[in-house]
Design an enzyme around this catalytic site. Structure first.
Site: not given
Length: 745
Positions: A528, A480, A483, A389
């Site tokens: 992402d 989270g 989207s 992360e």
């Protein structure tokens, strides 16, 4: 004390109710008196753990069924009477954050049945002459409780404004032999400029004589004098028009719109009121995003309203935003029902075991924009990051997997240079011209992800053309699960199919990243969009965020599964400290480079190099850098642990990652930390950590397959008891990346 005092100059009753000074005023959500009473929690006015719609007598009523005697003696000039009547509260939903604009149509239909029932029951009482149903929403109109609710006053007299309205309707009916509202509605329909939304049985419009900037009347096409005449078809159509109108209100200034909603209908005094016409009236003080209309001297002192908006302009603004039609409202509601699995309450999305309807977005596209042209569809999955992360924008390593839920988009080419986009789940439509520079839209922030992709494609040399887009999804915004990246990937893939350009996965991922970095304004990394594009079923994706080299890592979990747990706390990257963290990392790199010029990003730094510079670093900057350096090492070790099937070690690395994100990077929150702690106490859990950008959202957990149900029950039950929040858990297999279907003719 509550009593009626006569106003001889205006010839009307004034209700005096001194005990209302003590009513609840803007309580925090944890102490809302209209929420269900949680086991072991704050006792509310609804002593049930859940409910559908609740009606009860107001604890601070203006009118009472058995009122006390007046506090003063009456005179001939100043009559006074007991304030006899009934005041009820109607609580629409157990969910504190709900609103009529977001409720399922079925619930609004049920509410209409409740209104009808209360009108009939209260109106049958011998002392009730008028049943007044209304809702106040927003602090701008004086709301002191934000839980979704309305009220009902059963008056012993006909209120003065309604009495005046009825008198005018009575005179018109006597002179013309027809209903004044019917005549007015027919004229509005013929003119058309002030119509906002039309159903088969109900119509909403800004009246020609509007006193408020965005005043709206909603009435039945047929002549109905009261709710007593409603049938099931009436209530079904009313629900769709009412919801669509309120969605337009919220879309107008991109925020919950304050309003007063009142229902005018026939009195219950036993007299002939055939001239009355049931209708809703909506008033709002909002005249601009940051401006309210106040009733000053002329309005309050003389009773003459001054409206600084043309009714035609207000209606045009409302038509342009929100759902384009009642059909769009129903389509969005139907899509929402299809996606919501049992037991989640509409929270997450479709059941992963259920097939995804391939034509749903193509149908929504035709509903929103009419027939014509061949549509292509794209599906882009969301992702859950297993570990790694805040390393991606530091040129580091990540290990995410795609999940089975995502964003589906249908698109088709259209003549000209206009882009039209319809968000099915929100019931909102926007349009913008490619003849003008593409800029962010602050009133429809969801559209900025579409605008940003097209902007980045144009900058990359792609010749854009007009198109229609419709999209919906099963990813909750703010959880989270990426989207926003899924929406951008779906946009990029449909644009590639329609515009017939070639672009590989790494470049498409960069386009999506540039879109969010530069037009949306969030400095996200490449992870992402990359995993949404490149994931493979049954595998995690190991990605080097500098070189974009990637490996498919088999996710052989055996007797364990990946369980995603939503906290009920939405994260918002733009409004959070996400960009601050990125600047802090950059500040650390600048110090590290003075010692070793080869360090271009934190990916290049060792823990030893960081410790050597600690005295030169701001303490917060040091902690941010320490997280990134150690997290990169955890990702590399996790890849090895998964390849060798060492799930216990992988779980330990997940736990260590959360501790680092909580303490060094400080992107967790109390609710997320509680979920992680509860998970670690649950049997069969090997590891748990926050996932995503932080500041809310979800945790990712490695759970024994046979322990998932007990995990769900124990963790969510205790979490709800301690926080009052409803989370949810769902299990997802590692899914395939994005795909397209259909061909452009």
């Amino acid at each position: 004390m509550s009593e009626l005092r006569w106003h001889p100059f205006l010839e009307q009753w004034v209700i005096t109710a001194t005990h209302r000074q003590d009513r609840t005023f803007l309580p925090p959500a944890d102490y809302c008196p209209l929420c269900p009473t949680r086991p072991g929690g704050f006792p509310t006015e609804v002593p049930e753990p859940t409910y559908d719609i609740v009606v009860f007598e107001n604890k601070f009523p203006s009118l009472q069924a058995a009122p006390p005697e007046p506090a003063v003696a009456a005179t001939s000039l100043s009559p006074v009477e007991p304030a006899k009547g009934v005041c009820e509260v109607v609580v629409y939903s157990p969910r504190h954050e709900d609103a009529l604009a977001s409720m399922p149509l079925e619930r609004i239909q049920h509410l209409a049945r409740v209104w009808k029932d209360r009108y009939l029951e209260l109106g049958a009482r011998d002392f009730v002459r008028y049943v007044f149903i209304f809702e106040n929403r927003g602090e701008a109109v004086g709301v002191t409780l934000h839980h979704p609710h309305g009220q009902i006053y059963a008056f012993p007299f006909i209120p003065p404004l309604i009495e005046k309205e009825l008198a005018a309707s009575r005179r018109f009916h006597a002179e013309n032999g027809r209903c004044l509202m019917c005549a007015s509605l027919a004229e509005e329909i013929r003119d058309g400029r002030r119509i906002v939304l039309e159903g088969e049985r109900f119509v909403a419009w800004v009246p020609f004589h509007a006193r408020w900037p965005y005043e709206v009347t909603l009435a039945s096409r047929a002549h109905q004098i009261s709710m007593e005449e409603w049938n099931a078809a009436d209530m079904e159509d009313l629900a769709a028009v009412l919801k669509g109108l309120l969605q337009k209100y919220d879309a107008l200034f991109a925020k919950p719109f304050p309003y007063i909603m009142v229902v005018h209908q026939a009195p219950t005094d036993g007299e002939d009121h055939r001239h009355a016409h049931l209708h809703f009236e909506f008033y709002t003080p909002q005249r601009a995003p940051d401006r309210l209309k106040f009733l000053a001297g002329v309005e309050s002192g003389a009773g003459n309203f001054i409206n600084d908006k043309l009714a035609e302009e207000s209606a045009a603004e409302l038509r342009r935003v929100g759902p384009a039609s009642v059909a769009a409202v129903r389509a969005a509601d139907e899509a929402g029902r299809e996606r919501a699995p049992a037991g989640i309450g509409g929270g997450m999305g479709h059941d992963p075991a259920a097939p995804r309807p391939a034509s749903s977005m193509a149908d929504a596209l035709r509903t929103a924009f009419g027939p014509g042209g061949t549509a292509v569809t794209a599906f882009a999955p969301g992702r859950v990051n297993l570990i790694g992360e805040h390393t991606d924008y530091n040129d580091g390593f990540v290990l995410p997997m795609a999940i089975e839920d995502g964003i589906e988009m249908a698109a088709r080419s259209r003549a000209g240079r206009e882009i039209r986009a319809h968000a099915v789940d929100l019931g909102e439509t926007v349009a913008f011209s490619l003849e003008q520079p593409i800029r962010p839209d602050p009133t429809h922030p969801w559209s900025n992800y579409i605008r940003g992709v097209l902007w980045a494609l144009s900058r990359a040399g792609v010749a854009l053309g007009g198109m229609d887009l419709a999209f919906g999804g099963t990813l909750p915004q703010g959880a989270g699960l990426s989207s926003s990246a899924a929406l951008q990937v779906a946009t990029a893939l449909t644009a590639r199919a329609l515009l017939r350009f070639t672009m590989d996965v790494p470049r498409l991922a960069r386009i999506c990243q540039e879109s969010e970095n530069e037009l949306v304004g969030v400095k996200v990394g490449i992870m992402d969009p990359f995993v949404s594009l490149a994931a493979r079923e049954g595998h995690a994706l190991f990605l080097d965020c500098r070189s974009l080299a990637f490996e498919q890592v088999p996710l052989a979990l055996g007797d364990h599964v990946v369980a995603i747990c939503y906290s009920g706390v939405k994260h918002a990257l733009v409004a959070s400290e996400y960009n601050v963290r990125r600047r802090q990392c950059a500040a650390g790199v600048e110090v590290l480079r003075t010692h070793d010029p080869r360090i271009r990003a934190l990916r290049d730094a060792s823990l030893e190099a960081l410790e050597a510079c600690r005295a030169e670093l701001d303490p917060a900057v040091y902690r941010r850098c320490r997280h990134v350096v150690t997290e990169n090492a955890r990702v590399l070790e996790s890849k090895s642990a998964l390849r060798t099937g060492d799930l216990r070690r992988f779980g330990e690395l997940m736990d260590a990652s959360h501790a680092s994100l909580r303490d060094d990077y400080q992107v967790s929150c109390a609710e997320i930390d509680l979920l992680v702690d509860l998970a670690r106490q649950s049997q069969g859990v090997l590891g748990a950590r926050i996932t995503g950008g932080g500041f809310g959202g979800c945790t990712v957990n490695l759970v024994a397959r046979g322990a998932v149900e007990s995990f769900r029950k124990e963790v969510l039950g205790e979490y709800r008891r301690r926080t009052g929040l409803d989370g949810w858990v769902f299990v997802s297999e590692a899914a395939d990346g994005a795909s397209t279907a259909g061909e452009v003719g």
